[in-house]
Design an enzyme around this catalytic site. Structure first.
Site, PDB file in Angstrom:
ATOM      1  N   ASP A 180     -10.057  22.955   6.925  1.00  0.00           N
ATOM      2  CA  ASP A 180     -10.625  23.102   5.589  1.00  0.00           C
ATOM      3  C   ASP A 180     -12.016  22.471   5.553  1.00  0.00           C
ATOM      4  OD1 ASP A 180     -11.126  22.587   2.693  1.00  0.00           O
ATOM      5  OD2 ASP A 180      -9.080  23.297   2.466  1.00  0.00           O
ATOM      6  N   ILE A 181     -12.987  23.138   4.896  1.00  0.00           N
ATOM      7  CA  ILE A 181     -14.341  22.583   4.823  1.00  0.00           C
ATOM      8  C   ILE A 181     -14.459  21.467   3.770  1.00  0.00           C
ATOM      9  CG2 ILE A 181     -15.479  24.648   5.707  1.00  0.00           C
ATOM     10  CD1 ILE A 181     -16.360  25.228   2.786  1.00  0.00           C
ATOM     11  N   HIS A 196      -3.604  27.155  -9.876  1.00  0.00           N
ATOM     12  CA  HIS A 196      -4.660  26.458  -9.140  1.00  0.00           C
ATOM     13  C   HIS A 196      -5.054  27.118  -7.823  1.00  0.00           C
ATOM     14  CE1 HIS A 196      -4.257  23.364 -12.158  1.00  0.00           C
ATOM     15  NE2 HIS A 196      -2.962  23.325 -11.899  1.00  0.00           N
ATOM     16  N   GLN A 197      -4.822  28.407  -7.689  1.00  0.00           N
ATOM     17  CA  GLN A 197      -5.278  29.132  -6.501  1.00  0.00           C
ATOM     18  C   GLN A 197      -6.764  29.405  -6.674  1.00  0.00           C
ATOM     19  OE1 GLN A 197      -3.466  32.978  -5.903  1.00  0.00           O
ATOM     20  NE2 GLN A 197      -4.190  33.137  -3.807  1.00  0.00           N
ATOM     21  N   GLU A 198      -7.578  28.890  -5.750  1.00  0.00           N
ATOM     22  CA  GLU A 198      -9.028  29.045  -5.860  1.00  0.00           C
ATOM     23  C   GLU A 198      -9.562  30.259  -5.118  1.00  0.00           C
ATOM     24  OE1 GLU A 198     -11.285  25.485  -5.253  1.00  0.00           O
ATOM     25  OE2 GLU A 198      -9.797  24.275  -6.297  1.00  0.00           O
ATOM     26  N   HIS A 245      -1.945  25.405   2.807  1.00  0.00           N
ATOM     27  CA  HIS A 245      -2.622  24.177   3.210  1.00  0.00           C
ATOM     28  C   HIS A 245      -1.640  23.329   4.019  1.00  0.00           C
ATOM     29  CE1 HIS A 245      -6.089  24.376   0.358  1.00  0.00           C
ATOM     30  NE2 HIS A 245      -5.254  25.150  -0.308  1.00  0.00           N
ATOM     31  N   HIS A 265      -2.798  31.748   1.137  1.00  0.00           N
ATOM     32  CA  HIS A 265      -3.096  30.751   2.161  1.00  0.00           C
ATOM     33  C   HIS A 265      -2.200  29.537   1.971  1.00  0.00           C
ATOM     34  CE1 HIS A 265      -5.806  29.859  -1.215  1.00  0.00           C
ATOM     35  NE2 HIS A 265      -5.849  28.604  -0.804  1.00  0.00           N
TER      36      HIS A 265
END
Length: 111
Positions: A35-36, A93-95, A102, A100
């Site tokens: 993750d960035i 809260h899915q951006e 985490h 995907h």
């Protein structure tokens, strides 16, 4: 089922190599990278190589591949405590509108 990617999706662009990432694992059905904006050291994402916004829209073979990949990542980073997080839809809260998962190591109370 064949892989389906969306032209404007940031995760689909990562899968196609159009946007750089730090890839840590790849299978025929999944792509995993760090993750960035990590919540802790080793925070990774597992994304199916099939564009679907929500988990119930994802073909089973892509869904079945994601959890073994998440497990391999948790083991490889030596995470004794970790979260596997997956959100479906903006209200949840899915951006990024691409399924995907985490993998978030929890090394201490703060991270």
């Amino acid at each position: 089922m064949a892989t389906k990617l969306a032209a404007e999706c940031i995760f689909c662009k990562i899968i196609k190599g159009e946007i750089p990432s730090f890839k840590i694992h790849e299978t025929a059905h999944s792509f995993a990278f760090f993750d960035i904006g990590p919540l802790s050291e080793g925070h990774a994402l597992v994304i199916p190589k099939h564009h679907a916004e929500k988990m119930h829209e994802l073909p089973d073979e892509f869904l079945a591949d994601a959890m073994p990949v998440a497990k391999k990542i948790a083991l490889a980073i030596g995470a004794d405590n970790y979260n596997i997080l997956q959100n479906n839809g903006r209200l949840a809260h899915q951006e990024v509108p691409h399924v995907h998962f985490h993998v978030i190591p929890k090394p201490n109370e703060e991270e």
